[in-house]
Design a protein around this motif. Sequence first.
Motif, mmCIF file in Angstrom:
data_model
loop_
_atom_site.group_PDB
_atom_site.id
_atom_site.type_symbol
_atom_site.label_atom_id
_atom_site.label_comp_id
_atom_site.label_asym_id
_atom_site.label_seq_id
_atom_site.Cartn_x
_atom_site.Cartn_y
_atom_site.Cartn_z
ATOM 1 N N ILE A 1 -4.428 -17.714 -75.932
ATOM 2 C CA ILE A 1 -5.173 -17.143 -77.058
ATOM 3 C C ILE A 1 -6.369 -18.043 -77.372
ATOM 4 C CG2 ILE A 1 -5.061 -16.429 -79.474
ATOM 5 C CD1 ILE A 1 -1.989 -16.107 -79.056
ATOM 6 N N ALA A 2 -7.547 -17.445 -77.451
ATOM 7 C CA ALA A 2 -8.764 -18.197 -77.789
ATOM 8 C C ALA A 2 -8.581 -18.880 -79.141
ATOM 9 C CB ALA A 2 -9.965 -17.250 -77.825
ATOM 10 N N SER A 3 -9.136 -20.068 -79.289
ATOM 11 C CA SER A 3 -8.917 -20.857 -80.513
ATOM 12 C C SER A 3 -9.318 -20.108 -81.776
ATOM 13 C CB SER A 3 -9.648 -22.191 -80.431
ATOM 14 O OG SER A 3 -11.037 -21.988 -80.292
ATOM 15 N N GLU A 4 -10.390 -19.330 -81.731
ATOM 16 C CA GLU A 4 -10.817 -18.604 -82.929
ATOM 17 C C GLU A 4 -9.932 -17.389 -83.226
ATOM 18 O OE1 GLU A 4 -13.103 -17.186 -79.384
ATOM 19 O OE2 GLU A 4 -12.756 -19.159 -80.264
ATOM 20 N N GLU A 5 -9.040 -17.028 -82.313
ATOM 21 C CA GLU A 5 -8.164 -15.871 -82.504
ATOM 22 C C GLU A 5 -6.691 -16.254 -82.620
ATOM 23 O OE1 GLU A 5 -8.910 -12.617 -82.908
ATOM 24 O OE2 GLU A 5 -11.030 -13.163 -82.927
ATOM 25 N N ARG A 6 -6.383 -17.523 -82.699
ATOM 26 C CA ARG A 6 -4.983 -17.962 -82.664
ATOM 27 C C ARG A 6 -4.170 -17.470 -83.857
ATOM 28 N NH1 ARG A 6 -6.151 -23.666 -80.025
ATOM 29 N NH2 ARG A 6 -6.317 -22.895 -77.907
ATOM 30 N N ALA A 7 -4.730 -17.519 -85.040
ATOM 31 C CA ALA A 7 -3.976 -17.046 -86.210
ATOM 32 C C ALA A 7 -3.614 -15.576 -86.039
ATOM 33 C CB ALA A 7 -4.775 -17.262 -87.494
ATOM 34 N N ARG A 8 -4.594 -14.784 -85.652
ATOM 35 C CA ARG A 8 -4.352 -13.356 -85.442
ATOM 36 C C ARG A 8 -3.382 -13.140 -84.274
ATOM 37 N NH1 ARG A 8 -8.629 -9.517 -86.328
ATOM 38 N NH2 ARG A 8 -9.994 -11.245 -85.815
ATOM 39 N N GLY A 9 -3.618 -13.832 -83.184
ATOM 40 C CA GLY A 9 -2.773 -13.670 -82.001
ATOM 41 C C GLY A 9 -1.328 -14.036 -82.264
ATOM 42 N N LEU A 10 -1.108 -15.158 -82.934
ATOM 43 C CA LEU A 10 0.261 -15.565 -83.241
ATOM 44 C C LEU A 10 0.906 -14.639 -84.265
ATOM 45 C CD1 LEU A 10 -0.137 -19.439 -83.171
ATOM 46 C CD2 LEU A 10 0.860 -17.946 -81.426
ATOM 47 N N SER A 11 0.118 -14.089 -85.172
ATOM 48 C CA SER A 11 0.646 -13.105 -86.121
ATOM 49 C C SER A 11 1.109 -11.854 -85.387
ATOM 50 C CB SER A 11 -0.410 -12.719 -87.151
ATOM 51 O OG SER A 11 -0.733 -13.830 -87.951
ATOM 52 N N ILE A 12 0.320 -11.419 -84.435
ATOM 53 C CA ILE A 12 0.685 -10.223 -83.661
ATOM 54 C C ILE A 12 1.931 -10.477 -82.817
ATOM 55 C CG2 ILE A 12 -0.071 -8.693 -81.779
ATOM 56 C CD1 ILE A 12 -2.933 -8.972 -82.987
ATOM 57 N N THR A 13 2.009 -11.646 -82.180
ATOM 58 C CA THR A 13 3.216 -11.923 -81.387
ATOM 59 C C THR A 13 4.439 -12.058 -82.286
ATOM 60 O OG1 THR A 13 2.823 -14.319 -81.342
ATOM 61 C CG2 THR A 13 1.959 -13.034 -79.496
ATOM 62 N N GLY A 14 4.264 -12.618 -83.482
ATOM 63 C CA GLY A 14 5.376 -12.696 -84.434
ATOM 64 C C GLY A 14 5.840 -11.313 -84.860
ATOM 65 N N LEU A 15 4.891 -10.444 -85.139
ATOM 66 C CA LEU A 15 5.220 -9.060 -85.506
ATOM 67 C C LEU A 15 5.933 -8.358 -84.353
ATOM 68 C CD1 LEU A 15 4.952 -6.650 -87.471
ATOM 69 C CD2 LEU A 15 2.758 -6.167 -86.368
ATOM 70 N N ALA A 16 5.447 -8.594 -83.137
ATOM 71 C CA ALA A 16 6.056 -7.969 -81.960
ATOM 72 C C ALA A 16 7.504 -8.417 -81.767
ATOM 73 C CB ALA A 16 5.236 -8.282 -80.717
ATOM 74 N N ARG A 17 7.850 -9.606 -82.249
ATOM 75 C CA ARG A 17 9.241 -10.073 -82.162
ATOM 76 C C ARG A 17 10.067 -9.573 -83.338
ATOM 77 N NH1 ARG A 17 6.790 -14.675 -80.539
ATOM 78 N NH2 ARG A 17 6.970 -15.681 -82.545
ATOM 79 N N ARG A 18 9.508 -9.608 -84.528
ATOM 80 C CA ARG A 18 10.296 -9.298 -85.725
ATOM 81 C C ARG A 18 10.618 -7.819 -85.901
ATOM 82 N NH1 ARG A 18 7.700 -13.751 -86.349
ATOM 83 N NH2 ARG A 18 8.674 -15.557 -87.279
ATOM 84 N N LEU A 19 9.728 -6.964 -85.481
ATOM 85 C CA LEU A 19 9.991 -5.528 -85.602
ATOM 86 C C LEU A 19 11.209 -5.115 -84.765
ATOM 87 C CD1 LEU A 19 9.136 -2.859 -86.869
ATOM 88 C CD2 LEU A 19 7.573 -2.538 -84.942
ATOM 89 N N PRO A 20 11.252 -5.479 -83.482
ATOM 90 C CA PRO A 20 12.463 -5.145 -82.723
ATOM 91 C C PRO A 20 13.709 -5.839 -83.263
ATOM 92 C CG PRO A 20 10.667 -5.708 -81.235
ATOM 93 C CD PRO A 20 10.202 -6.022 -82.627
ATOM 94 N N TYR A 21 13.564 -7.088 -83.770
ATOM 95 C CA TYR A 21 14.712 -7.785 -84.344
ATOM 96 C C TYR A 21 15.306 -6.983 -85.497
ATOM 97 C CZ TYR A 21 13.660 -12.230 -81.928
ATOM 98 O OH TYR A 21 13.447 -13.215 -81.017
#
Length: 167
Positions: A101-121
């Motif tokens: 993930i590009a440094s300027e997009e890390r907050a957004r990118g990590l938020s999206i990956t977190g959402l992608a994990r938590r929704l199925p959980y």
Amino acid sequence: MVTPLLPLWFKLYLHATELDINMIYLASYLASMVSTLLADRVERIMGRVKAISMLRSISVGLFIVMAIIPSLIVDSVLYVVRVALYMVTIPMRQSLSMEVIASEERARGLSITGLARRLPYSIGSFTAGVMMNASLFTLSMITGGLVSMLDPLLYYMFFRSFRGEDR
């Protein structure tokens, strides 16, 4: 899928006491601390993507074996080993995310990956709870394990050609 409900599974299916469950989780937390400290060494030996894929696959396999062998002692040991194998991959996964993930997009990118994990959980935990309520303990564990196997398979499929700092 079932991980948040494992204390309940240990209690209802394996008839573990609260003390038993506390001891299992204490051992798993200690094992996870040690394995996390070894992540760098494991990554250097196996390579990042390979380690994530292989160790998480073994971790999921142990989870499925837990469902097949209804023994508190055996399942406790398998669970502790499973947690250690899974946790050793967390720093590697985080490091990979930082590289991909590009440094300027890390907050957004990590938020999206977190959402992608938590929704199925959340959906998985609900489904597993319904299965456990119907006394389908083994089925809930096996189903959860099979669904969880998607994680290491998808990691490998998407990142197998990633070289970055992977050795």
